[in-house]
Design a protein around this motif. Structure first.
Motif, PDB file in Angstrom:
ATOM      1  N   GLY A  46      24.827  84.340  30.464  1.00 36.19           N
ATOM      2  CA  GLY A  46      24.135  84.833  29.290  1.00 36.19           C
ATOM      3  C   GLY A  46      24.989  85.081  28.065  1.00 36.19           C
ATOM      4  N   TYR A  47      26.237  84.629  28.074  1.00 36.44           N
ATOM      5  CA  TYR A  47      27.081  84.793  26.899  1.00 36.44           C
ATOM      6  C   TYR A  47      26.766  83.699  25.884  1.00 36.44           C
ATOM      7  CZ  TYR A  47      29.863  88.106  29.575  1.00 36.44           C
ATOM      8  OH  TYR A  47      30.266  89.186  30.305  1.00 36.44           O
ATOM      9  N   TYR A  48      26.900  84.047  24.607  1.00 35.85           N
ATOM     10  CA  TYR A  48      26.686  83.109  23.520  1.00 35.85           C
ATOM     11  C   TYR A  48      27.969  82.355  23.209  1.00 35.85           C
ATOM     12  CZ  TYR A  48      22.461  85.831  22.646  1.00 35.85           C
ATOM     13  OH  TYR A  48      21.247  86.465  22.763  1.00 35.85           O
ATOM     14  N   CYS A  49      27.830  81.294  22.419  1.00 37.99           N
ATOM     15  CA  CYS A  49      28.955  80.427  22.073  1.00 37.99           C
ATOM     16  C   CYS A  49      30.140  81.210  21.510  1.00 37.99           C
ATOM     17  CB  CYS A  49      28.511  79.351  21.093  1.00 37.99           C
ATOM     18  SG  CYS A  49      27.584  79.980  19.668  1.00 37.99           S
ATOM     19  N   SER A  50      29.871  82.085  20.558  1.00 38.51           N
ATOM     20  CA  SER A  50      30.950  82.867  19.949  1.00 38.51           C
ATOM     21  C   SER A  50      31.620  83.778  20.968  1.00 38.51           C
ATOM     22  CB  SER A  50      30.399  83.693  18.779  1.00 38.51           C
ATOM     23  OG  SER A  50      29.244  84.419  19.184  1.00 38.51           O
ATOM     24  N   GLN A  51      30.838  84.339  21.867  1.00 37.45           N
ATOM     25  CA  GLN A  51      31.387  85.201  22.909  1.00 37.45           C
ATOM     26  C   GLN A  51      32.216  84.400  23.907  1.00 37.45           C
ATOM     27  OE1 GLN A  51      27.477  86.860  24.012  1.00 37.45           O
ATOM     28  NE2 GLN A  51      28.462  88.872  23.794  1.00 37.45           N
ATOM     29  N   ILE A  52      31.752  83.213  24.240  1.00 38.77           N
ATOM     30  CA  ILE A  52      32.473  82.374  25.198  1.00 38.77           C
ATOM     31  C   ILE A  52      33.857  82.020  24.665  1.00 38.77           C
ATOM     32  CG2 ILE A  52      32.501  80.079  26.282  1.00 38.77           C
ATOM     33  CD1 ILE A  52      29.390  80.382  26.513  1.00 38.77           C
ATOM     34  N   ILE A  53      33.924  81.643  23.404  1.00 35.80           N
ATOM     35  CA  ILE A  53      35.219  81.299  22.814  1.00 35.80           C
ATOM     36  C   ILE A  53      36.156  82.503  22.847  1.00 35.80           C
ATOM     37  CG2 ILE A  53      36.365  80.720  20.633  1.00 35.80           C
ATOM     38  CD1 ILE A  53      34.159  78.618  20.222  1.00 35.80           C
ATOM     39  N   MET A  54      35.652  83.675  22.497  1.00 34.15           N
ATOM     40  CA  MET A  54      36.503  84.864  22.514  1.00 34.15           C
ATOM     41  C   MET A  54      36.889  85.248  23.944  1.00 34.15           C
ATOM     42  SD  MET A  54      38.274  86.900  20.720  1.00 34.15           S
ATOM     43  CE  MET A  54      37.637  86.670  19.065  1.00 34.15           C
ATOM     44  N   LEU A  55      35.948  85.178  24.873  1.00 36.22           N
ATOM     45  CA  LEU A  55      36.270  85.485  26.272  1.00 36.22           C
ATOM     46  C   LEU A  55      37.361  84.565  26.805  1.00 36.22           C
ATOM     47  CD1 LEU A  55      32.707  86.180  27.663  1.00 36.22           C
ATOM     48  CD2 LEU A  55      34.661  87.732  27.887  1.00 36.22           C
ATOM     49  N   MET A  56      37.267  83.288  26.469  1.00 29.04           N
ATOM     50  CA  MET A  56      38.277  82.325  26.913  1.00 29.04           C
ATOM     51  C   MET A  56      39.634  82.644  26.300  1.00 29.04           C
ATOM     52  SD  MET A  56      36.688  80.264  29.016  1.00 29.04           S
ATOM     53  CE  MET A  56      37.850  78.923  29.142  1.00 29.04           C
ATOM     54  N   GLY A  57      39.641  82.982  25.017  1.00 27.73           N
ATOM     55  CA  GLY A  57      40.884  83.332  24.340  1.00 27.73           C
ATOM     56  C   GLY A  57      41.505  84.600  24.904  1.00 27.73           C
ATOM     57  N   LEU A  58      40.679  85.596  25.152  1.00 31.07           N
ATOM     58  CA  LEU A  58      41.183  86.833  25.744  1.00 31.07           C
ATOM     59  C   LEU A  58      41.723  86.581  27.145  1.00 31.07           C
ATOM     60  CD1 LEU A  58      38.402  89.317  24.577  1.00 31.07           C
ATOM     61  CD2 LEU A  58      40.833  89.431  23.945  1.00 31.07           C
ATOM     62  N   GLU A  59      41.020  85.763  27.909  1.00 31.67           N
ATOM     63  CA  GLU A  59      41.483  85.442  29.264  1.00 31.67           C
ATOM     64  C   GLU A  59      42.839  84.732  29.222  1.00 31.67           C
ATOM     65  OE1 GLU A  59      40.065  82.293  32.435  1.00 31.67           O
ATOM     66  OE2 GLU A  59      38.733  84.043  32.452  1.00 31.67           O
ATOM     67  N   ALA A  60      43.005  83.830  28.256  1.00 31.43           N
ATOM     68  CA  ALA A  60      44.287  83.124  28.120  1.00 31.43           C
ATOM     69  C   ALA A  60      45.428  84.109  27.873  1.00 31.43           C
ATOM     70  CB  ALA A  60      44.221  82.104  26.978  1.00 31.43           C
ATOM     71  N   LYS A  61      45.115  85.187  27.149  1.00 31.81           N
ATOM     72  CA  LYS A  61      46.117  86.218  26.862  1.00 31.81           C
ATOM     73  C   LYS A  61      46.267  87.222  28.009  1.00 31.81           C
ATOM     74  CE  LYS A  61      46.446  88.100  22.862  1.00 31.81           C
ATOM     75  NZ  LYS A  61      46.344  88.730  21.548  1.00 31.81           N
ATOM     76  N   GLY A  62      45.405  87.116  29.017  1.00 35.94           N
ATOM     77  CA  GLY A  62      45.430  88.073  30.112  1.00 35.94           C
ATOM     78  C   GLY A  62      44.850  89.419  29.710  1.00 35.94           C
ATOM     79  N   GLU A  63      43.913  89.408  28.758  1.00 31.63           N
ATOM     80  CA  GLU A  63      43.345  90.639  28.229  1.00 31.63           C
ATOM     81  C   GLU A  63      41.826  90.645  28.379  1.00 31.63           C
ATOM     82  OE1 GLU A  63      44.501  91.201  24.157  1.00 31.63           O
ATOM     83  OE2 GLU A  63      46.639  90.995  24.614  1.00 31.63           O
ATOM     84  N   THR A  64      41.270  91.820  28.251  1.00 30.19           N
ATOM     85  CA  THR A  64      39.829  92.003  28.141  1.00 30.19           C
ATOM     86  C   THR A  64      39.581  92.942  26.971  1.00 30.19           C
ATOM     87  OG1 THR A  64      39.793  93.890  29.653  1.00 30.19           O
ATOM     88  CG2 THR A  64      39.432  91.707  30.630  1.00 30.19           C
ATOM     89  N   ASN A  65      38.397  92.835  26.369  1.00 25.31           N
ATOM     90  CA  ASN A  65      38.025  93.724  25.278  1.00 25.31           C
ATOM     91  C   ASN A  65      36.501  93.673  25.162  1.00 25.31           C
ATOM     92  OD1 ASN A  65      37.423  94.950  22.783  1.00 25.31           O
ATOM     93  ND2 ASN A  65      39.444  94.418  21.988  1.00 25.31           N
TER      94      ASN A  65
END
Length: 147
Positions: free
Chosen positions: A15-34
């Motif tokens: 249920g995540y939107y496109c903008s959320q998916i991009i940010m989730l992927m970027g945060l995951e690459a950094k090993g972070e959550t927010n």
């Protein structure tokens, strides 16, 4: 299908939107959550909700670039690379997506295709745009893994 695309599909199914998916992927690459940042990214979805605004994949990727290069508080300085990366991303998106669909607004991209077609169209755009954002980060000296 590579791991990145598979992960994006899984996030969309949750249920995540496109903008959320991009940010989730970027945060995951950094090993972070927010959680708050991801929640806020929903405001960019579907052209800021009305379909006439800019595609959330572009605004999400621009936000991801700013996560690395923007100013976060008074003790930080914005990277001199931020505006250049945003300009390169926007120009690429206008040519790549806008050229293909006749514009960069959600309405131009998905039109009246319906949810199934929109998911297919948007999925490839999100994947391409995320890859472009990561490419730009690397090209401008940022480590997307945050290490």
């Amino acid at each position: 299908m590579d791991d990145t695309l598979l992960k994006m599909i899984q996030l969309a199914q949750k249920g995540y939107y496109c903008s959320q998916i991009i940010m989730l992927m970027g945060l995951e690459a950094k090993g972070e959550t927010n959680r708050e940042l991801v929640r806020a990214m929903a405001g960019l979805a579907y052209g800021c909700g009305g379909s006439r605004g800019t595609c959330g994949a572009l605004t999400g990727a621009a936000s991801l670039l700013a996560l690395y290069a923007g100013k976060g508080d008074e003790s930080e300085e914005e990277s001199p690379h931020l505006m250049m990366m945003l300009e390169e991303l926007s120009a690429w998106f206008a040519q790549r997506v806008g050229g293909r669909y006749g514009g960069i607004a959600c309405e131009a991209i998905v039109g009246q295709e319906g949810p199934a077609a929109a998911r297919h169209i948007c999925g490839s755009i999100v994947a391409e745009t995320y890859a472009k954002a990561m490419e730009l980060l690397l090209a401008h000296g940022f480590d997307p893994t945050g290490v």
